[in-house]
Design an enzyme around this catalytic site. Structure first.
Site, mmCIF file in Angstrom:
data_model
loop_
_atom_site.group_PDB
_atom_site.id
_atom_site.type_symbol
_atom_site.label_atom_id
_atom_site.label_comp_id
_atom_site.label_asym_id
_atom_site.label_seq_id
_atom_site.Cartn_x
_atom_site.Cartn_y
_atom_site.Cartn_z
ATOM 1 N N LYS A 1 0.836 -1.207 0.000
ATOM 2 C CA LYS A 1 0.000 0.000 0.000
ATOM 3 C C LYS A 1 0.867 1.251 0.000
ATOM 4 O O LYS A 1 0.632 2.184 -0.775
ATOM 5 C CB LYS A 1 -0.936 0.007 1.230
ATOM 6 C CG LYS A 1 -2.061 -1.010 1.113
ATOM 7 C CD LYS A 1 -2.832 -1.195 2.416
ATOM 8 C CE LYS A 1 -3.884 -2.281 2.270
ATOM 9 N NZ LYS A 1 -4.622 -2.603 3.491
ATOM 10 N N GLN B 1 -4.497 -1.045 9.716
ATOM 11 C CA GLN B 1 -4.450 -2.383 9.113
ATOM 12 C C GLN B 1 -5.090 -3.404 10.059
ATOM 13 O O GLN B 1 -4.723 -3.498 11.228
ATOM 14 C CB GLN B 1 -2.985 -2.763 8.817
ATOM 15 C CG GLN B 1 -2.819 -4.102 8.116
ATOM 16 C CD GLN B 1 -3.436 -4.126 6.718
ATOM 17 O OE1 GLN B 1 -3.306 -3.180 5.951
ATOM 18 N NE2 GLN B 1 -4.118 -5.216 6.380
ATOM 19 N N ASP C 1 -10.593 3.619 4.563
ATOM 20 C CA ASP C 1 -11.112 2.268 4.313
ATOM 21 C C ASP C 1 -12.634 2.211 4.283
ATOM 22 O O ASP C 1 -13.208 1.179 3.928
ATOM 23 C CB ASP C 1 -10.602 1.312 5.399
ATOM 24 C CG ASP C 1 -9.425 0.485 4.922
ATOM 25 O OD1 ASP C 1 -9.297 0.276 3.702
ATOM 26 O OD2 ASP C 1 -8.642 0.041 5.782
#
Ligand code: NAD
Length: 298
Positions: free
Chosen positions: A53, A97, A120
């Protein structure tokens, strides 16, 4: 019949190019999109995801702020870090994460993220907006699936879609995105009865189960569109492993009209959509009508 293979790598490369172009436009206004990435602990898969990422963010011109914390980090420590990132003007997107270590209350950490910076799309405000059909930051994996579907079949209205899996990060948001695309949506899960019969009625099957090759090709309606979200590492013999999806590709390719491979299908789209969400957060912070948000289909 042999299905056409939906090339997620090519689609993701096109999306990353559009992201990089929008980053250049923002530079004219002295805005550099910034993504804060929070990784807790030493989970090897999470470490690989995070480094992919941040690498792709940097390639698109997005600045990244890495916060790698020990597995012993507490919920309070994480919430305090999130509050600091919320107030940092050069951070437009925040990514925590998952999974977090078991002792951490993941929901309360995600809830601390400013919904505007929720790269997200896991915050309850964004989930609610998605369900209401309002402008929302949408979770990256289902958004990537939707882009692949629309590129393959621009007319989704009226199609019967089956989403297999009801997780908060894939199955549920995927079902809402398909509903907004005017599909007739069914959600299947671990307690569903007669999954083969449901598959046989579906024009679109999105499999997000986490079980290798769980969906057999002979369950599919001939000509179905198949999006395989699964990432399952299995034994390939001679001490080697390989990654397969949730759909049995070899049999499905004989019956579907189009199918995503694993790897090379949904996976690359997830990161490209994360970059898109981050750039869109920076665009929103600029409030400049001449620089619009990137839309999934433009
Ligand atoms: P999850 O474990 O949170 O959810 C799995 C879902 O599958 C559950 O809702 C469960 O009810 C359902 N399920 C389990 N067994 C079933 C069965 N026999 N029949 C029907 N439904 C069943 O998993 P998740 O986070 O949604 O991820 C699903 C898969 O997608 C995993 O393989 C994961 O690695 C992969 N994934 C890929 C990406 C990507 O970028 N490509 C991103 C996220 C997840």
């Amino acid at each position: 019949m042999s299905a056409s293979i939906i090339d997620g790598r090519a689609s993701a490369a096109r999306l990353r190019k559009r992201v990089a172009e929008r980053v250049s436009e923002l530079a004219k206004f002295n805005v550099v999109p910034g993504l804060a990435v929070v990784l807790v602990g030493e989970d090897p898969a999470s470490q690989i995801y995070v480094s992919n990422k941040t690498k792709q963010a940097a390639e698109a011109g997005i600045r990244h702020f890495d916060h790698r914390l020990p597995a012993s980090t507490t919920t309070a420590d994480l919430r305090s870090l999130i509050r600091q990132l919320n107030s940092q003007p050069d951070v437009h997107g925040i990514l925590v994460q998952l999974p977090l270590p078991k002792h951490v209350d993941a929901q309360s950490v995600l809830a601390e993220i400013d919904p505007i910076k929720d790269a997200d799309g896991f915050h309850a405000i964004n989930v609610g907006r998605l369900v209401l059909g309002e402008e929302a930051t949408v979770p990256c994996t289902p958004l990537g699936c939707l882009i692949l579907l629309r590129e393959t079949q621009p007319q989704l209205a009226g199609l019967r879609a089956l989403v297999i899996g009801r997780s908060n990060i894939v199955g549920k948001p995927m079902a809402h995105l398909l509903l907004q695309s005017d599909c007739t949506v069914t959600i299947a899960h671990s307690r569903t009865r007669d999954l083969p019969a449901l598959c046989g009625q579906a024009d679109i099957v999105v499999a997000a189960i986490g079980r290798p090759r769980a969906v057999s090709g002979d369950w599919l309606k001939p000509g179905a569109l198949v999006i395989d979200v699964g990432i399952n590492r299995i034994d390939a013999g001679e001490g080697k492993t390989k990654v397969v999806g949730d759909v049995d590709f070899e049999s499905a390719v004989q019956r579907a009209a189009a199918i995503t491979p694993v790897p090379g299908g949904v996976g690359p789209m997830t990161i490209a959509c994360l970059l898109m969400n981050t750039v869109n957060a920076a665009v929103r912070s600029l409030r400049e009508p001449s620089v619009p948000r990137l839309m999934p289909t433009t």
